[in-house]
Write an enzyme that holds these catalytic residues in place. Structure first.
Site, mmCIF file in Angstrom:
data_model
loop_
_atom_site.group_PDB
_atom_site.id
_atom_site.type_symbol
_atom_site.label_atom_id
_atom_site.label_comp_id
_atom_site.label_asym_id
_atom_site.label_seq_id
_atom_site.Cartn_x
_atom_site.Cartn_y
_atom_site.Cartn_z
ATOM 1 N N TYR A 119 0.812 -1.216 0.000
ATOM 2 C CA TYR A 119 0.000 0.000 0.000
ATOM 3 C C TYR A 119 0.846 1.267 0.000
ATOM 4 O O TYR A 119 0.414 2.300 -0.515
ATOM 5 C CB TYR A 119 -1.046 -0.039 1.127
ATOM 6 C CG TYR A 119 -2.182 -0.944 0.706
ATOM 7 C CD1 TYR A 119 -3.064 -0.530 -0.282
ATOM 8 C CD2 TYR A 119 -2.296 -2.233 1.191
ATOM 9 C CE1 TYR A 119 -4.055 -1.374 -0.752
ATOM 10 C CE2 TYR A 119 -3.285 -3.086 0.729
ATOM 11 C CZ TYR A 119 -4.167 -2.639 -0.242
ATOM 12 O OH TYR A 119 -5.138 -3.471 -0.726
ATOM 13 N N ARG A 167 1.477 1.766 -3.576
ATOM 14 C CA ARG A 167 0.284 2.290 -4.272
ATOM 15 C C ARG A 167 0.020 3.752 -3.903
ATOM 16 O O ARG A 167 -0.438 4.530 -4.726
ATOM 17 C CB ARG A 167 -0.939 1.416 -3.959
ATOM 18 C CG ARG A 167 -0.806 0.039 -4.603
ATOM 19 C CD ARG A 167 -2.076 -0.759 -4.508
ATOM 20 N NE ARG A 167 -3.200 -0.124 -5.198
ATOM 21 C CZ ARG A 167 -4.475 -0.450 -5.003
ATOM 22 N NH1 ARG A 167 -4.783 -1.394 -4.145
ATOM 23 N NH2 ARG A 167 -5.435 0.154 -5.664
ATOM 24 N N ASN A 179 -12.344 2.157 -6.590
ATOM 25 C CA ASN A 179 -10.947 2.592 -6.546
ATOM 26 C C ASN A 179 -10.621 3.234 -5.209
ATOM 27 O O ASN A 179 -11.465 3.879 -4.588
ATOM 28 C CB ASN A 179 -10.659 3.583 -7.674
ATOM 29 C CG ASN A 179 -10.853 2.943 -9.036
ATOM 30 O OD1 ASN A 179 -10.958 1.717 -9.119
ATOM 31 N ND2 ASN A 179 -10.901 3.745 -10.073
ATOM 32 N N ASP A 236 -7.815 5.252 -5.006
ATOM 33 C CA ASP A 236 -7.098 6.515 -5.261
ATOM 34 C C ASP A 236 -8.072 7.682 -5.116
ATOM 35 O O ASP A 236 -9.281 7.480 -4.984
ATOM 36 C CB ASP A 236 -6.440 6.495 -6.661
ATOM 37 C CG ASP A 236 -7.472 6.424 -7.793
ATOM 38 O OD1 ASP A 236 -8.347 7.310 -7.860
ATOM 39 O OD2 ASP A 236 -7.412 5.472 -8.612
ATOM 40 N N HIS A 258 -14.426 0.422 -1.460
ATOM 41 C CA HIS A 258 -13.303 -0.437 -1.065
ATOM 42 C C HIS A 258 -12.271 0.309 -0.225
ATOM 43 O O HIS A 258 -11.160 -0.180 -0.055
ATOM 44 C CB HIS A 258 -12.642 -1.056 -2.306
ATOM 45 C CG HIS A 258 -13.489 -2.115 -2.966
ATOM 46 N ND1 HIS A 258 -13.277 -2.571 -4.247
ATOM 47 C CD2 HIS A 258 -14.550 -2.816 -2.495
ATOM 48 C CE1 HIS A 258 -14.188 -3.501 -4.544
ATOM 49 N NE2 HIS A 258 -14.974 -3.660 -3.505
ATOM 50 N N CYS A 313 -7.543 1.715 12.745
ATOM 51 C CA CYS A 313 -7.070 0.753 13.735
ATOM 52 C C CYS A 313 -7.342 -0.675 13.260
ATOM 53 O O CYS A 313 -8.427 -0.974 12.759
ATOM 54 C CB CYS A 313 -7.796 1.009 15.052
ATOM 55 S SG CYS A 313 -7.311 -0.151 16.341
ATOM 56 N N SER A 372 -13.809 -5.132 -14.373
ATOM 57 C CA SER A 372 -13.897 -6.408 -15.084
ATOM 58 C C SER A 372 -15.124 -7.220 -14.695
ATOM 59 O O SER A 372 -15.381 -8.266 -15.281
ATOM 60 C CB SER A 372 -12.628 -7.221 -14.816
ATOM 61 O OG SER A 372 -12.459 -7.404 -13.426
HETATM 62 P P1 OAD Z 1 -9.796 -5.090 -12.830
HETATM 63 O O1 OAD Z 1 -8.304 -5.004 -12.946
HETATM 64 O O2 OAD Z 1 -10.397 -6.403 -12.502
HETATM 65 O O3 OAD Z 1 -10.452 -4.619 -14.184
HETATM 66 C C1 OAD Z 1 -10.066 -3.437 -14.816
HETATM 67 C C2 OAD Z 1 -10.934 -3.238 -16.034
HETATM 68 O O4 OAD Z 1 -10.591 -1.977 -16.603
HETATM 69 C C3 OAD Z 1 -10.758 -4.295 -17.130
HETATM 70 O O5 OAD Z 1 -12.019 -4.806 -17.483
HETATM 71 C C4 OAD Z 1 -10.143 -3.509 -18.293
HETATM 72 O O6 OAD Z 1 -10.641 -3.931 -19.556
HETATM 73 C C5 OAD Z 1 -10.615 -2.101 -17.994
HETATM 74 N N1 OAD Z 1 -9.775 -1.024 -18.550
HETATM 75 C C6 OAD Z 1 -8.447 -1.035 -18.817
HETATM 76 N N2 OAD Z 1 -8.051 0.147 -19.339
HETATM 77 C C7 OAD Z 1 -9.168 0.928 -19.419
HETATM 78 C C8 OAD Z 1 -9.429 2.251 -19.876
HETATM 79 N N3 OAD Z 1 -8.473 3.038 -20.368
HETATM 80 N N4 OAD Z 1 -10.702 2.715 -19.783
HETATM 81 C C9 OAD Z 1 -11.697 1.941 -19.285
HETATM 82 N N5 OAD Z 1 -11.502 0.692 -18.852
HETATM 83 C C10 OAD Z 1 -10.262 0.178 -18.908
HETATM 84 O O7 OAD Z 1 -10.223 -3.950 -11.790
HETATM 85 P P2 OAD Z 1 -11.577 -3.776 -10.974
HETATM 86 O O8 OAD Z 1 -12.711 -4.391 -11.728
HETATM 87 O O9 OAD Z 1 -11.671 -2.362 -10.570
HETATM 88 O O10 OAD Z 1 -10.536 -4.491 -4.733
HETATM 89 O O11 OAD Z 1 -11.280 -4.641 -9.712
HETATM 90 C C11 OAD Z 1 -12.244 -4.723 -8.696
HETATM 91 C C12 OAD Z 1 -11.592 -4.836 -7.356
HETATM 92 O O12 OAD Z 1 -10.665 -5.915 -7.334
HETATM 93 C C13 OAD Z 1 -10.737 -3.651 -6.943
HETATM 94 O O13 OAD Z 1 -11.482 -2.602 -6.394
HETATM 95 C C14 OAD Z 1 -9.821 -4.221 -5.953
HETATM 96 C C15 OAD Z 1 -9.454 -5.457 -6.713
HETATM 97 O O14 OAD Z 1 -8.863 -6.431 -6.007
HETATM 98 C C16 OAD Z 1 -10.017 -4.157 -3.532
HETATM 99 O O15 OAD Z 1 -8.939 -3.611 -3.395
HETATM 100 C C17 OAD Z 1 -10.860 -4.529 -2.391
#
Ligand code: OAD
Length: 238
Positions: A61, A64, A97, A99, A114, A122, A185
């Site tokens: 982290y 990140r 996200n 960020d 998230h 804590c 995704s």
């Molecule tokens: P993923 O990494 O699973 O998916 C990212 C998605 O963004 C993919 O479907 C890509 O096709 C898409 N992508 C890539 N570039 C892009 C762009 N320029 N514009 C639009 N889309 C684009 O990420 P998340 O679905 O956010 O959880 O993941 C969900 C959760 O899993 C996160 O919040 C995190 C992770 O583990 C925690 O930290 C609790």
């Protein structure tokens, strides 16, 4: 590109994922480069990982945090900030996200389901509110403790923990007439189910991203493209 019309009576629920920050230089989770130091994210972001090796979790982290602090909001974050300025309380943004690029692009009606990178809390769930903490730690000794004695952990929802603000999210989804999902995704729950919940209440549902998400079949419209290129031109305010 078929425009998405936003009508005067629409209430818009937006769900964003890592893809919206990709064009700001922040890696997504499930991309090929989504591994960190040989670990899968799922192995670092769990209560068990924290128990076993809190420094591994803080190291991840801290990295990140450093990346997010260097990043700038992109045109997609800006388009959502502009949408909120137009719609006011008819707009709600739920992000997976951690960020702060949405805030830096002007979003206010925003919920981080998230957690947030720039906060710590804590580890013992003693009831104290999360504290602002953007520190990039170099060792576990530098990490502070809560007044109750517990170690500070990142204010992040680990795998297996309940997302934040679910009551508010359910309320906003139930009254939304248009749902826009960007850059996720569709593989992490419950967020991947939100499109079904919104669809059940009759909302139009639109996905924007370069690839079809796992739950693509649930959307009324899928717009394939990068968020920063698509969002600034996608909407027609009626
Ligand atoms: P993923 O990494 O699973 O998916 C990212 C998605 O963004 C993919 O479907 C890509 O096709 C898409 N992508 C890539 N570039 C892009 C762009 N320029 N514009 C639009 N889309 C684009 O990420 P998340 O679905 O956010 O959880 O993941 C969900 C959760 O899993 C996160 O919040 C995190 C992770 O583990 C925690 O930290 C609790």
């Amino acid at each position: 590109m078929v425009k998405v019309r936003i009508l005067p009576e629409d209430r818009v629920f937006v769900l964003t994922g890592a893809g919206i920050s990709a064009e700001s230089g922040l890696p997504t989770f499930r991309a090929e480069d989504g591994l960190w130091a040989g670990h899968r994210v799922e192995d670092v972001c769990t209560p068990e990982a924290w128990e076993r090796n809190p420094w591994l979790v803080w190291e991840f982290y801290s990295m990140r945090r450093a990346a997010a602090q260097r990043a700038e909001p992109n045109a997609a974050h800006a388009a959502l900030g502009e949408m909120e300025a137009r719609l006011g309380e008819r707009f709600f943004l739920c992000t997976q996200n951690v960020d702060d690029l949405h805030e830096r692009a002007g979003s206010e009606r925003l919920l981080h389901m998230h957690g947030e990178l720039a906060k710590s809390r804590c580890e013992l769930e003693c009831g104290r509110a999360p504290v602002e903490d953007g520190a990039i730690y170099g060792s576990l000794d530098e990490v502070g403790r809560c007044p109750c004695g517990g170690r500070l952990r990142p204010h992040i929802v680990f795998f297996g923990e309940t997302p934040l603000g679910m009551e508010r999210i359910q309320k906003e989804l139930a009254r939304a007439t248009l749902m826009l999902v960007v850059g996720t995704s569709g593989s992490v729950y419950p967020a991947a189910d939100f499109v079904y919940w919104a669809g059940r209440s009759g909302a139009r549902t639109v996905y924007v991203g370069p690839e079809r998400p796992r739950n693509a079949a649930a959307f009324t419209q899928v717009v394939e493209g990068k968020a920063g290129e698509v969002l600034p031109h996608l909407f027609e305010y009626v």
